[in-house]
Motif scaffolding. Sequence first.
Motif, PDB file in Angstrom:
ATOM      1  N   ALA A  75       0.818  -1.214   0.000  1.00 41.22           N
ATOM      2  CA  ALA A  75       0.000   0.000   0.000  1.00 41.22           C
ATOM      3  C   ALA A  75       0.851   1.263   0.000  1.00 41.22           C
ATOM      4  N   ILE A  76       2.017   1.206   0.625  1.00 40.66           N
ATOM      5  CA  ILE A  76       2.852   2.413   0.731  1.00 40.66           C
ATOM      6  C   ILE A  76       3.979   2.457  -0.291  1.00 40.66           C
ATOM      7  N   SER A  77       4.077   1.483  -1.141  1.00 39.67           N
ATOM      8  CA  SER A  77       5.228   1.375  -2.041  1.00 39.67           C
ATOM      9  C   SER A  77       5.382   2.541  -3.011  1.00 39.67           C
ATOM     10  N   ASN A  78       4.297   3.178  -3.406  1.00 42.51           N
ATOM     11  CA  ASN A  78       4.381   4.265  -4.391  1.00 42.51           C
ATOM     12  C   ASN A  78       4.197   5.648  -3.782  1.00 42.51           C
ATOM     13  N   ILE A  79       4.253   5.726  -2.462  1.00 42.78           N
ATOM     14  CA  ILE A  79       4.089   7.003  -1.755  1.00 42.78           C
ATOM     15  C   ILE A  79       5.486   7.555  -1.443  1.00 42.78           C
ATOM     16  N   ALA A  82       7.097  10.619   3.782  1.00 40.22           N
ATOM     17  CA  ALA A  82       7.230   9.747   4.957  1.00 40.22           C
ATOM     18  C   ALA A  82       5.988   9.843   5.840  1.00 40.22           C
ATOM     19  N   LYS A  83       5.459  11.047   5.989  1.00 44.49           N
ATOM     20  CA  LYS A  83       4.270  11.242   6.821  1.00 44.49           C
ATOM     21  C   LYS A  83       3.089  10.469   6.240  1.00 44.49           C
ATOM     22  N   TYR A  89       0.414   3.250   6.190  1.00 46.86           N
ATOM     23  CA  TYR A  89       0.886   1.980   6.748  1.00 46.86           C
ATOM     24  C   TYR A  89       0.042   1.581   7.957  1.00 46.86           C
ATOM     25  N   ILE A  90      -0.158   2.511   8.875  1.00 49.17           N
ATOM     26  CA  ILE A  90      -0.925   2.221  10.092  1.00 49.17           C
ATOM     27  C   ILE A  90      -2.376   1.896   9.758  1.00 49.17           C
ATOM     28  N   SER A  91      -2.993   2.673   8.884  1.00 50.40           N
ATOM     29  CA  SER A  91      -4.398   2.402   8.560  1.00 50.40           C
ATOM     30  C   SER A  91      -4.547   1.074   7.818  1.00 50.40           C
ATOM     31  N   THR A  92      -3.600   0.752   6.958  1.00 49.61           N
ATOM     32  CA  THR A  92      -3.656  -0.524   6.249  1.00 49.61           C
ATOM     33  C   THR A  92      -3.452  -1.687   7.217  1.00 49.61           C
ATOM     34  N   GLU A 130      10.083  -3.011  12.731  1.00 48.62           N
ATOM     35  CA  GLU A 130      11.216  -2.087  12.837  1.00 48.62           C
ATOM     36  C   GLU A 130      11.862  -1.836  11.480  1.00 48.62           C
ATOM     37  N   GLN A 131      11.971  -2.885  10.680  1.00 48.70           N
ATOM     38  CA  GLN A 131      12.540  -2.742   9.332  1.00 48.70           C
ATOM     39  C   GLN A 131      11.657  -1.836   8.460  1.00 48.70           C
ATOM     40  N   ILE A 132      10.346  -2.078   8.504  1.00 48.56           N
ATOM     41  CA  ILE A 132       9.418  -1.300   7.673  1.00 48.56           C
ATOM     42  C   ILE A 132       9.424   0.166   8.094  1.00 48.56           C
ATOM     43  N   ILE A 133       9.318   0.417   9.376  1.00 48.70           N
ATOM     44  CA  ILE A 133       9.289   1.803   9.846  1.00 48.70           C
ATOM     45  C   ILE A 133      10.644   2.468   9.619  1.00 48.70           C
ATOM     46  N   GLY A 134      11.718   1.736   9.767  1.00 45.86           N
ATOM     47  CA  GLY A 134      13.047   2.285   9.447  1.00 45.86           C
ATOM     48  C   GLY A 134      13.137   2.699   7.991  1.00 45.86           C
TER      49      GLY A 134
END
Length: 136
Positions: A75-79, A82-83, A89-92, A130-134
Amino acid sequence: MSIKEKDETVKDQILSAAMQVFKKWGLHKTTMEDIAKAAEKGKSTLYYYYKSKEDIFDEAARHELDQIFKHSTEAISNISSAKEKLRLYISTMFMEIKKRTDFYTIVAQETREDHKIVTRLIGYYHKIEEQIIGDI
């Protein structure tokens, strides 16, 4: 079909059947016999792939977490922002967990009774998150 592909197919069948049984009976009331019957496999087949029903439960839970993370990262791959990535990411994540409410209810019940399950799953979850958020 290669041996590796056959093994993966059998494991998928076992996990799918086990998830249905766990949803119905929970981890502690479920037996390897219940899972074997639901998967239409012999118990020896289950023991070939897994040491115990706890191992099956752990893998089923990890599989569900992997699916949630997969959909969330897609879902976040093309965004680019960062905000916006973090918000999406959280909503998904919440939407994906909501889709799996039945299984997560069982996981929550079992983790209240067995803290070893919590420790294993939280360690797995934190490492991936942690990896994703990093990366965000």
